[in-house]
Design an enzyme around this catalytic site. Structure first.
Site, mmCIF file in Angstrom:
data_model
loop_
_atom_site.group_PDB
_atom_site.id
_atom_site.type_symbol
_atom_site.label_atom_id
_atom_site.label_comp_id
_atom_site.label_asym_id
_atom_site.label_seq_id
_atom_site.Cartn_x
_atom_site.Cartn_y
_atom_site.Cartn_z
ATOM 1 N N GLU A 150 0.810 -1.227 0.000
ATOM 2 C CA GLU A 150 0.000 0.000 0.000
ATOM 3 C C GLU A 150 0.838 1.269 0.000
ATOM 4 O O GLU A 150 0.700 2.120 0.883
ATOM 5 C CB GLU A 150 -0.977 -0.017 1.189
ATOM 6 C CG GLU A 150 -1.913 -1.216 1.137
ATOM 7 C CD GLU A 150 -2.880 -1.296 2.318
ATOM 8 O OE1 GLU A 150 -2.717 -0.528 3.279
ATOM 9 O OE2 GLU A 150 -3.782 -2.137 2.276
ATOM 10 N N ASN A 191 2.474 -4.755 -3.370
ATOM 11 C CA ASN A 191 1.095 -5.188 -3.082
ATOM 12 C C ASN A 191 0.199 -3.962 -2.852
ATOM 13 O O ASN A 191 0.559 -3.065 -2.102
ATOM 14 C CB ASN A 191 1.123 -6.066 -1.822
ATOM 15 C CG ASN A 191 -0.152 -6.848 -1.608
ATOM 16 O OD1 ASN A 191 -0.682 -7.466 -2.532
ATOM 17 N ND2 ASN A 191 -0.652 -6.854 -0.373
ATOM 18 N N HIS A 233 -9.850 -6.646 -2.265
ATOM 19 C CA HIS A 233 -10.904 -6.505 -1.253
ATOM 20 C C HIS A 233 -12.035 -5.736 -1.928
ATOM 21 O O HIS A 233 -11.985 -4.503 -2.013
ATOM 22 C CB HIS A 233 -10.396 -5.728 -0.038
ATOM 23 C CG HIS A 233 -9.323 -6.440 0.734
ATOM 24 N ND1 HIS A 233 -9.574 -7.611 1.424
ATOM 25 C CD2 HIS A 233 -8.011 -6.169 0.917
ATOM 26 C CE1 HIS A 233 -8.458 -8.007 2.018
ATOM 27 N NE2 HIS A 233 -7.489 -7.163 1.726
ATOM 28 N N GLU A 255 -5.424 -10.981 -1.683
ATOM 29 C CA GLU A 255 -6.212 -10.891 -0.438
ATOM 30 C C GLU A 255 -7.703 -10.868 -0.733
ATOM 31 O O GLU A 255 -8.466 -10.122 -0.120
ATOM 32 C CB GLU A 255 -5.834 -9.612 0.346
ATOM 33 C CG GLU A 255 -4.342 -9.456 0.583
ATOM 34 C CD GLU A 255 -3.992 -8.236 1.440
ATOM 35 O OE1 GLU A 255 -4.903 -7.611 2.020
ATOM 36 O OE2 GLU A 255 -2.797 -7.914 1.523
ATOM 37 N N ASP A 297 -11.552 -10.882 -1.016
ATOM 38 C CA ASP A 297 -12.836 -11.149 -0.365
ATOM 39 C C ASP A 297 -13.866 -10.238 -1.017
ATOM 40 O O ASP A 297 -13.519 -9.213 -1.601
ATOM 41 C CB ASP A 297 -12.808 -11.012 1.172
ATOM 42 C CG ASP A 297 -12.047 -9.810 1.700
ATOM 43 O OD1 ASP A 297 -12.026 -8.763 1.028
ATOM 44 O OD2 ASP A 297 -11.486 -9.906 2.810
HETATM 45 C C1 XIL Z 1 -5.569 -7.137 8.117
HETATM 46 C C2 XIL Z 1 -5.792 -8.414 8.898
HETATM 47 O O1 XIL Z 1 -6.647 -9.260 8.179
HETATM 48 C C3 XIL Z 1 -6.384 -8.096 10.239
HETATM 49 O O2 XIL Z 1 -6.518 -9.259 11.009
HETATM 50 C C4 XIL Z 1 -5.530 -7.073 10.941
HETATM 51 O O3 XIL Z 1 -6.131 -6.698 12.108
HETATM 52 C C5 XIL Z 1 -5.340 -5.844 10.085
HETATM 53 O O4 XIL Z 1 -4.798 -6.229 8.845
HETATM 54 N N1 XIL Z 1 -4.649 -5.023 3.550
HETATM 55 C C6 XIL Z 1 -3.548 -5.757 3.930
HETATM 56 C C7 XIL Z 1 -3.640 -6.695 5.061
HETATM 57 O O5 XIL Z 1 -2.514 -5.710 3.261
HETATM 58 O O6 XIL Z 1 -2.445 -6.827 5.761
HETATM 59 C C8 XIL Z 1 -4.756 -6.350 6.009
HETATM 60 O O7 XIL Z 1 -4.901 -7.426 6.922
HETATM 61 C C9 XIL Z 1 -6.041 -6.102 5.252
HETATM 62 C C10 XIL Z 1 -5.893 -4.971 4.279
#
Ligand code: XIL
Length: 307
Positions: free
Chosen positions: A116, A157, A193, A223, A225
């Site tokens: 990020e 990422n 996400h 990641e 979802d």
């Molecule tokens: C999130 C985890 O899923 C949580 O359990 C934690 O509290 C916060 O981080 N982007 C990312 C991840 O790159 O590392 C994050 O993960 C979600 C958003």
């Protein structure tokens, strides 16, 4: 590769481990390789939970992605509260990256080196490292990671940079610049996400994958979802739209020459970070709270089995 993130906090649940081992061949440490856990004090690294992830993965023939060497979040108080010079921060970051990567050398095949780094407007995110070191922190991080494990694939990422938009344009330009400068970066992680009303269009995702392939970069969906909240549709229809979103992303990935992995952020709805993050119940994954396959699971299964 099809995977899920993993967290040793859930290793006490046998059904979590069984599903993880049965369904996935790649996994990402969801939490325990972030700075605040792995490097909680200046002179102390704590690899215990990260090592648990590796041990489980190796016992079940799963590859491991490391997440993440550098991020504006999950920093411990000793970092946030310190005041050092630019040179001192460079030394601290270098030591952090080299120590963590060297500890897992040969066991983590891909690292999210920078997580990020970009703001949604397409300028560098004003994060801790930009303030401490300046924009060069990104190139430095990749060089240091590469020195510590020349075999590991190194990823940038990012979130909300999956389709064609201002942010993905900026990410593309950033990576193009890094490659021109000889920085060892090998891939882009698309976090993915997303939610029902806003998945990247299949055309945009395909176009973005293609231009990254032209740079010679591989892509992992890192990641994924798909949130169900913010919709007034019936649950059945939401689950169907969720299935379509998963199928479209996998389909774009399968059709792209450079897309090598799709990973969801937790295995089942029971373990998702989304309800606590958004403050609302949700069901964003491929398996429900009890680990039963959802319409999204069958949608991607069908796609994978298609001739
Ligand atoms: C999130 C985890 O899923 C949580 O359990 C934690 O509290 C916060 O981080 N982007 C990312 C991840 O790159 O590392 C994050 O993960 C979600 C958003």
């Amino acid at each position: 590769m099809i995977g899920s993130s993993i967290h040793p906090g859930y290793f006490q649940y046998p059904e979590y481990l069984a599903l993880m081992a049965r369904e996935f061949d790649v996994t990402t440490a969801e939490v325990v390789m972030k700075w605040d856990i792995i490097h909680p004090e200046p002179e102390r690294f704590d690899f215990s939970q990260g090592d648990q992830v590796i041990a489980f993965a190796e016992a079940h023939d799963m590859r491991v992605r490391g997440h993440t060497l550098l991020w504006g979040q999950a920093l411990p108080p000793w970092v946030l509260e310190a005041s050092f010079s630019r040179e001192q921060w460079m030394q601290i970051l270098c030591e952090h990256i080299k120590t963590v990567v060297a500890h897992y050398r040969g066991r983590i095949f891909a690292w999210d080196v920078v997580n990020e780094g970009m703001a949604n407007e397409g300028t560098l995110w004003e994060n801790f490292w930009l303030r401490a070191i300046g924009p060069d922190y990104i190139a430095m991080a990749f060089h240091w990671a590469h020195e510590a494990d020349p075999q590991a694939l190194l990823f940038y990422n990012e979130h909300f940079a999956e389709g064609m938009n201002q942010k993905s344009q900026a990410v593309f330009a950033l990576l193009q610049g890094l490659l021109e400068a000889g920085v060892p970066v090998h891939g882009v992680g698309m976090q993915m996400h997303i939610w029902l009303s806003g998945p990247p269009s299949p055309e945009d995702l395909a176009a973005n994958l293609r231009r990254l392939a032209e740079l010679g970069l591989i892509v992992h969906i890192t990641e994924m979802d798909v949130r169900l909240q913010w919709s007034s549709d019936s649950m059945a229809s939401r689950l169907q739209r969720q299935a379509t979103a998963y199928r479209d992303v996998l389909s774009a990935c399968l059709q792209a020459s450079n897309c090598k992995a799709i990973i969801t952020w937790s295995p089942t709805d029971r373990y998702s970070w989304i309800p606590s993050f958004t403050g609302r119940p949700d069901a964003p994954l491929l398996y429900d709270e009890l680990g039963r396959p959802k319409p999204a699971y069958y949608a991607i299964l069908e796609l994978l089995q298609a001739p």
